[in-house]
Design an enzyme around this catalytic site. Sequence first.
Site, PDB file in Angstrom:
ATOM      1  CG  HIS A  11       0.760  12.150  -2.264  1.00  0.00           C
ATOM      2  ND1 HIS A  11       1.920  12.954  -2.012  1.00  0.00           N
ATOM      3  CD2 HIS A  11       0.836  11.094  -1.350  1.00  0.00           C
ATOM      4  CE1 HIS A  11       2.605  12.142  -1.255  1.00  0.00           C
ATOM      5  NE2 HIS A  11       2.139  11.321  -0.781  1.00  0.00           N
ATOM      6  NE  ARG A  29       0.094   7.644   1.293  1.00  0.00           N
ATOM      7  CZ  ARG A  29       0.193   6.672   0.481  1.00  0.00           C
ATOM      8  NH1 ARG A  29      -0.891   6.106   0.255  1.00  0.00           N
ATOM      9  NH2 ARG A  29       1.192   6.446  -0.180  1.00  0.00           N
ATOM     10  NE  ARG A  41       2.499   8.145   6.372  1.00  0.00           N
ATOM     11  CZ  ARG A  41       2.787   8.369   5.082  1.00  0.00           C
ATOM     12  NH1 ARG A  41       3.860   7.880   4.173  1.00  0.00           N
ATOM     13  NH2 ARG A  41       1.993   9.183   4.294  1.00  0.00           N
ATOM     14  CD  GLU A  87       9.062   8.051   3.776  1.00  0.00           C
ATOM     15  OE1 GLU A  87       8.180   8.097   2.595  1.00  0.00           O
ATOM     16  OE2 GLU A  87       8.549   8.566   4.817  1.00  0.00           O
ATOM     17  CG  ASN A  91       5.197   6.068  -3.334  1.00  0.00           C
ATOM     18  OD1 ASN A  91       5.433   5.013  -3.798  1.00  0.00           O
ATOM     19  ND2 ASN A  91       4.209   6.169  -2.541  1.00  0.00           N
ATOM     20  CG  ASP A  92       8.403  10.134  -0.155  1.00  0.00           C
ATOM     21  OD1 ASP A  92       8.895  11.226  -1.136  1.00  0.00           O
ATOM     22  OD2 ASP A  92       7.924  10.116   0.586  1.00  0.00           O
ATOM     23  CB  CYS A 143       3.140   1.153   2.781  1.00  0.00           C
ATOM     24  SG  CYS A 143       4.596   2.356   3.496  1.00  0.00           S
TER      25      CYS A 143
HETATM   26  C1  PEP Z   1       6.113   6.470   0.373  1.00  0.00           C
HETATM   27  O1  PEP Z   1       6.906   7.532   0.009  1.00  0.00           O
HETATM   28  O2  PEP Z   1       6.740   5.516  -0.528  1.00  0.00           O
HETATM   29  C2  PEP Z   1       5.102   6.389   1.011  1.00  0.00           C
HETATM   30  C3  PEP Z   1       4.598   5.231   1.029  1.00  0.00           C
HETATM   31  O3  PEP Z   1       4.685   7.548   1.438  1.00  0.00           O
HETATM   32  P1  PEP Z   1       3.791   8.715   0.826  1.00  0.00           P
HETATM   33  O4  PEP Z   1       3.613   8.160  -0.601  1.00  0.00           O
HETATM   34  O5  PEP Z   1       2.644   9.043   1.552  1.00  0.00           O
HETATM   35  O6  PEP Z   1       4.884   9.747   0.646  1.00  0.00           O
HETATM   36 MG    MG Z   2       6.567   8.939   1.828  1.00  0.00          MG
END
Ligand code: PEP
Ligand code: MG
Length: 574
Positions: free
Chosen positions: A189, A296, A332, A431, A454-455, A502
């Site tokens: 993050h 977020r 979200r 995710e 990302n996740d 996203c």
């Molecule tokens: C992700 O996981 O890709 C996502 C957009 O959520 P975050 O990065 O806030 O976990």
């Molecule tokens: Mg995520």
Amino acid sequence: MKELKGIAASLGFAIGPVFLYEREEIKIEECQDKDVSVEWQRFVDAQQTAKEQISDIYEHVKNESGEEQAEIFSAQLMILDDPDLMDQVKSVLESKRINIESALHEAIEGYANTLEMLEDEYLKARALDIRDVGNRVLRILLGIAESPTEYLKEASIILADDLTPSDTVLISKDLILGFCIAQGGATSHTAILARGLGLPAVVGAGEDVLKVKNGNKVILDGSDGLVFIDPSNDMVKTYTEKIKHFNQVMKESRVKAKEPAITLDGHQVEVVANIGNVESAKAAVEFGAEGVGLLRTEFLYLERSNLPTEEEQYQSYKAIVEPFGKNPVILRTLDIGGDKELSYLSLPKEANPFLGVRAIRLCFARPDLFKPQLRAALRAADGKDLKIMFPMVATVDEVRQARAILEECQQELKSERVAFARKVDIGIMIEIPAAAIMSDILAKEIDFFSIGTNDLSQYTMAADRTNANVANIASSFQPSVLRLVKMVIDAAHKEGKWVGMCGELAGEPVAIPILLGLGLDEFSMNPPAIPIAKQIIRSISKEQSKEIADLVLTLENSEQVQTYVRDLLPIVNL
Ligand code: PEP
Ligand code: MG
């Protein structure tokens, strides 16, 4: 000249002096036999300085985010004048004749502990405010800066072991040229926040980052993940040219930022923003965002020291939706857990927080958090295109459960005769690999998907997104991740549903042609990435992107994928 290799986390380059970001701890040593009147005067002076600081913060937050958000600071000003607290400080000082730092610490702790024992949730939460105010006065007495960046005098490149998302939120952008941290991965993050600020960043550069001295000259290359310490004149010349070229490309793309993203053969996709607060909402519009693909909401919680009320959330969401007019905003619901901790929630420690009670799982366990947020969102959605999206969904049952709670909130608002949106689009983040695998069934339950790469990458590859040592394995360019992306898009389209992304991959210049070819409908990214993303989309045809995607899906690893696109399309090399 020394070179450090890390992970490219946010595009761009910077040349400048180093500022080492180190937090100074508050350490108090008790001293006896002090002159009570001298110590009391020290307290009165520090209290005055604290009032001036808090008033400045109050004004700043009020101008940036509105009265509601700023209220916490007017409450802090009241704490500073609280006669009960003053009496306690004075009585400890007079009875023990110790230094004011020790007396204040004792009084603050006594006061906060008493509040914490009360049943009333509101008063309990005040304990945190009292400690916050007390620590501010202690820092003033001890000569410790509030944030290490207070010592910043000239525009610098920040080097640190790690920065928490809340550190990054508090860092003011004005004097910062870029970041380099020892820890972290490209989708941690902290990296995401750097991208949101439009600053170049390198993460996961290792322990050597901390050996660089304050004031050393460095070149930061956020595009290739490099840091050069004490660079040669030739190197500085090369990078001065790169900065010129980069700024030129950015400037050109900014001119057309507000125009739509249409491929050479007339296919239009939506380009929207990932944001976390009102400030970034306004910036996103300037960068050409056609809406919000990911709000977020947890950042509204991270920026403060107690839980926002339903009313406060409602005001914030309303203010965030405002700059987008009729354009869609996807809110979200709370995603706390993993590397996003909320200290004031005092949640139990978990051995594997990324695999624990995070996001929707926490919301199911804590309706006291979930329902006020849903109610605030439903109220803000009245008359607007506000969509609601649930994070970290792994099963079909979870979608049904979340929908049932949302409907419960709608019923409550109806019986309370409060205005709210009766019809809201509901989406989920994809995710977790389980959700991608079940996407054909999940697609029947929702209005849209948004892929969180990302996740999705960390869970698919079993590689922690914040761990620099596994950053290459966790790459979202892994063919396995791209295959899941294809699976999700195909499954949604079969049900007539649209798919956005996203995760950070959506704003990666190299990934954009691939995602376009896979059929992605909406690209959501940090606002500064929008203009260049639109330029890339405009530079190719849908047909060509399909060919690229087909070929990429036959490749073996993430390096091959990136090299293939880089060689084919020079525009993605920034
Ligand atoms: C992700 O996981 O890709 C996502 C957009 O959520 P975050 O990065 O806030 O976990
Ligand atoms: Mg995520």
